[in-house]
Design an enzyme around this catalytic site. Structure first.
Site, PDB file in Angstrom:
ATOM      1  N   GLU A 112       2.999  -5.989 -70.454  1.00 59.66           N
ATOM      2  CA  GLU A 112       4.049  -5.477 -69.582  1.00 59.66           C
ATOM      3  C   GLU A 112       4.163  -6.355 -68.345  1.00 59.66           C
ATOM      4  O   GLU A 112       3.408  -7.309 -68.168  1.00 59.66           O
ATOM      5  CB  GLU A 112       3.770  -4.018 -69.206  1.00 59.66           C
ATOM      6  CG  GLU A 112       3.816  -3.079 -70.414  1.00 59.66           C
ATOM      7  CD  GLU A 112       3.620  -1.624 -70.046  1.00 59.66           C
ATOM      8  OE1 GLU A 112       3.366  -1.328 -68.863  1.00 59.66           O
ATOM      9  OE2 GLU A 112       3.723  -0.773 -70.950  1.00 59.66           O
ATOM     10  N   HIS A 226      11.602   1.915 -61.406  1.00 55.06           N
ATOM     11  CA  HIS A 226      11.460   1.293 -62.719  1.00 55.06           C
ATOM     12  C   HIS A 226      12.798   0.655 -63.090  1.00 55.06           C
ATOM     13  O   HIS A 226      13.849   1.292 -62.952  1.00 55.06           O
ATOM     14  CB  HIS A 226      11.057   2.342 -63.758  1.00 55.06           C
ATOM     15  CG  HIS A 226      10.535   1.756 -65.024  1.00 55.06           C
ATOM     16  ND1 HIS A 226      11.330   1.054 -65.910  1.00 55.06           N
ATOM     17  CD2 HIS A 226       9.288   1.756 -65.564  1.00 55.06           C
ATOM     18  CE1 HIS A 226      10.596   0.655 -66.930  1.00 55.06           C
ATOM     19  NE2 HIS A 226       9.352   1.066 -66.749  1.00 55.06           N
ATOM     20  N   ARG A 272       7.916  -4.994 -60.966  1.00 51.47           N
ATOM     21  CA  ARG A 272       9.036  -4.051 -61.065  1.00 51.47           C
ATOM     22  C   ARG A 272       9.945  -4.067 -59.848  1.00 51.47           C
ATOM     23  O   ARG A 272      11.157  -3.909 -59.972  1.00 51.47           O
ATOM     24  CB  ARG A 272       8.491  -2.638 -61.302  1.00 51.47           C
ATOM     25  CG  ARG A 272       7.912  -2.458 -62.690  1.00 51.47           C
ATOM     26  CD  ARG A 272       7.239  -1.104 -62.847  1.00 51.47           C
ATOM     27  NE  ARG A 272       6.801  -0.919 -64.229  1.00 51.47           N
ATOM     28  CZ  ARG A 272       6.070   0.104 -64.644  1.00 51.47           C
ATOM     29  NH1 ARG A 272       5.682   1.038 -63.775  1.00 51.47           N
ATOM     30  NH2 ARG A 272       5.722   0.213 -65.907  1.00 51.47           N
ATOM     31  N   HIS A 329      10.445   5.832 -60.017  1.00 48.62           N
ATOM     32  CA  HIS A 329       9.441   5.964 -61.056  1.00 48.62           C
ATOM     33  C   HIS A 329       8.083   6.426 -60.546  1.00 48.62           C
ATOM     34  O   HIS A 329       7.438   7.265 -61.160  1.00 48.62           O
ATOM     35  CB  HIS A 329       9.287   4.624 -61.770  1.00 48.62           C
ATOM     36  CG  HIS A 329       8.385   4.648 -62.978  1.00 48.62           C
ATOM     37  ND1 HIS A 329       8.573   5.533 -64.023  1.00 48.62           N
ATOM     38  CD2 HIS A 329       7.300   3.901 -63.302  1.00 48.62           C
ATOM     39  CE1 HIS A 329       7.644   5.326 -64.944  1.00 48.62           C
ATOM     40  NE2 HIS A 329       6.852   4.355 -64.527  1.00 48.62           N
ATOM     41  N   ARG A 364       2.821  -0.625 -57.838  1.00 52.45           N
ATOM     42  CA  ARG A 364       1.855  -0.410 -58.922  1.00 52.45           C
ATOM     43  C   ARG A 364       2.085  -1.367 -60.085  1.00 52.45           C
ATOM     44  O   ARG A 364       3.210  -1.555 -60.540  1.00 52.45           O
ATOM     45  CB  ARG A 364       1.933   1.032 -59.430  1.00 52.45           C
ATOM     46  CG  ARG A 364       1.047   1.286 -60.648  1.00 52.45           C
ATOM     47  CD  ARG A 364       1.019   2.732 -61.055  1.00 52.45           C
ATOM     48  NE  ARG A 364       2.286   3.243 -61.525  1.00 52.45           N
ATOM     49  CZ  ARG A 364       2.777   3.053 -62.753  1.00 52.45           C
ATOM     50  NH1 ARG A 364       2.114   2.290 -63.618  1.00 52.45           N
ATOM     51  NH2 ARG A 364       3.930   3.590 -63.105  1.00 52.45           N
TER      52      ARG A 364
END
Length: 513
Positions: A112, A226, A272, A329, A364
């Site tokens: 990811e 997100h 992100r 998110h 994060r």
């Protein structure tokens, strides 16, 4: 029974981790506002990040966590997280958790955004969160009482010690439960925004209750958006996991132009916050954004949950394009805790997304959230298992207010947050949001809950106002851009602010009560 050894507010992965560790020896009450499987954890599609693959190492995972977090992380917390990854996965497997494997029985690893290696362990393709929750629910025994559809609306604190919680049922019954240890595992606050991956139950209740109780909150300005919400006709229909981009999908506009190609060295797997801002700029310029999945083999088999979500909303994945937009998110900040979940109030603990150890920094790293709940939930359980179980007796005769104050609609709060405290922010916009929230907060009776006159939705609105103000206040105070906090009037990172954490407490700031 209204007296317990441990009271846990929430039913996500961190709450269940604590309960499963303690239920052999302690009487536990778990209280959740909705149903036990309606947590954000159940919605998690991606997986658990752990450096267990060949050529990987916890130090690489650590560096990736710090890079994604813009080096605002508490390094000790981040090390604890990543060093625990291998043991967490091994323990889950030993207890019967089934992860996806290849034909040779080896764990399948995905990749990811901002991860340099494939290290995402998943289950059921893209149903990892649901599989984990189901697994932990089977590990609870008869010493756990689980109350669904009950809203905890206040924490009782005596001499800086948490002694119990106040609960309102759907039938408007008010109940007080006392406990030797009180744990907030209430998740984040995604429902404050119009577009979000979160459950609609995530109205920031634990954050607001902790603030009213006098606990310190930190890093509230850092909100992660997100990049890929399924977005149809101006509405969010669900989350499209970042793992899809990890498997080779990429973002394009309506003309097929790759929007991330020159935006970041990692392109579509950039952190992100970077991807979300690029997407927002493209949308502002009138472009529609799609996730191109045409080169992913056997998409239906690899991503059954996403396939079903798309088909339920009229999107044929065989055509290779999924319409997407960024949405709220994850909250990187929260109730300030140490690495054992202890807050500034004795016997009050926080764990999971509602807590802030500093592990995530300003942004994060993908799939570190389930890992966080597992690692710090276990640490909190170990700490409590070593503590006394003395329950402080009280007559539970707390006096609540009786004045009914005017409250805005949830939609009005969501529009305010999305417009002025969203992906990009400015001094003017944040000032406007603060003025909006403070007109309610300065009402003399705002923090004196009219529990009989207020519905559960009213209580949620009060919590949304409180948390919205906290986020706007922290964002106003941080005069720089970093991670999930981007100021168009302060677009650069500022080294002087790098290690500075913005702390907010009801006892430390004027103008709200």
């Amino acid at each position: 029974m209204t007296q317990y050894d441990v009271i846990i507010v929430g039913s996500g992965i961190s709450a269940l981790t604590v309960a499963s560790q303690l239920c052999e020896k302690m009487n536990i009450l778990m209280i959740t506002k909705g149903l036990k499987q309606q947590s954000n954890s159940s919605l998690a599609q991606g997986g658990i990040a752990a450096a267990i693959g060949k050529g990987d190492h916890w130090k690489f995972h650590f560096e990736d966590t710090l890079y994604a977090g813009c080096f605002h992380n508490t390094e000790k917390a981040a090390k604890e997280l990543v060093q625990s990854g291998e043991e967490v996965i091994s323990s889950l497997q030993q207890n019967g958790m089934q992860f996806d494997v290849n034909d040779y029985g080896e764990l399948l690893l995905g990749r990811e955004g901002a991860h340099r290696k494939k290290r995402i362990i998943h289950a059921g393709g893209d149903a990892t969160g649901k599989r984990l929750i189901d697994h932990f629910l089977t590990r609870l025994n008869e010493r756990v009482t689980l109350l669904e559809n009950h809203m905890v609306f206040d924490i009782e604190v005596v001499n800086n010690r948490a002694i119990g919680v106040w609960v309102k049922t759907k039938e408007n019954e008010i109940i007080f439960y006392s406990g030797a240890h009180i744990i907030l595992a209430t998740g984040g606050c995604g429902a404050l925004y119009e577009v979000t991956s979160n459950s609609s139950l995530m109205t920031g209740d634990g954050l607001a209750m902790a603030y009213r109780a006098g606990a310190t909150l930190i890093d509230m300005e850092f909100i992660q958006f997100h990049p890929t919400m399924l977005y149809i006709d101006g509405a969010c229909k669900g989350l499209i996991s970042e793992t899809v981009r990890g498997e080779g999908a990429f973002l394009i506009d309506e003309n097929g132009r790759r929007i991330m190609e020159n935006a970041h060295p990692f392109m579509d797997l950039a952190p992100r916050d970077v991807v979300a801002r690029v997407m927002q700029q493209e949308i502002k310029h009138g472009h529609r954004i799609f996730l191109d999945i045409s080169n992913i083999q056997q998409f239906r088999k690899r991503f059954p949950t996403i396939t079903r979500l798309c088909e339920e909303n009229g999107i044929d994945v065989e055509k290779g394009r999924i319409p997407v937009a960024p949405g709220m998110h994850f909250l990187m900040g929260g109730i300030e805790t140490d690495l054992f979940g202890r807050t500034s109030i004795e016997r009050l603990y926080a764990v999971g997304e509602t807590a802030c150890t500093g592990v995530h920094g300003a942004n994060r790293l993908a799939s570190n959230s389930l890992l966080e709940g597992l690692v710090f939930g276990k640490r909190l359980a170990f700490y409590i298992s070593e503590q006394p179980l003395d329950v402080m007796m009280t007559n539970a005769a707390k006096r609540f207010g009786n004045e009914k104050i005017a409250l805005p609609s949830k939609r009005e709060i969501q529009e305010m947050m999305m417009t002025y405290v969203g992906i990009t922010r400015s001094n003017e916009g944040l000032s406007f949001a603060l003025h909006y929230f403070e007109q309610f907060l300065k009402t003399p009776s705002f923090f004196t809950i009219n529990v009989n006159g207020f519905t559960i939705e009213d209580l949620e609105c009060m919590n949304m106002i409180t948390v919205g103000w906290l986020i706007a206040k922290a964002a106003f105070m941080r005069k720089e851009s970093r991670g999930g906090h981007y100021r168009i009037d302060f677009p650069k990172e500022n080294d002087w602010w790098k290690q500075k954490r913005i702390r907010l407490s009801i006892f430390e700031h004027e103008g709200v009560n």
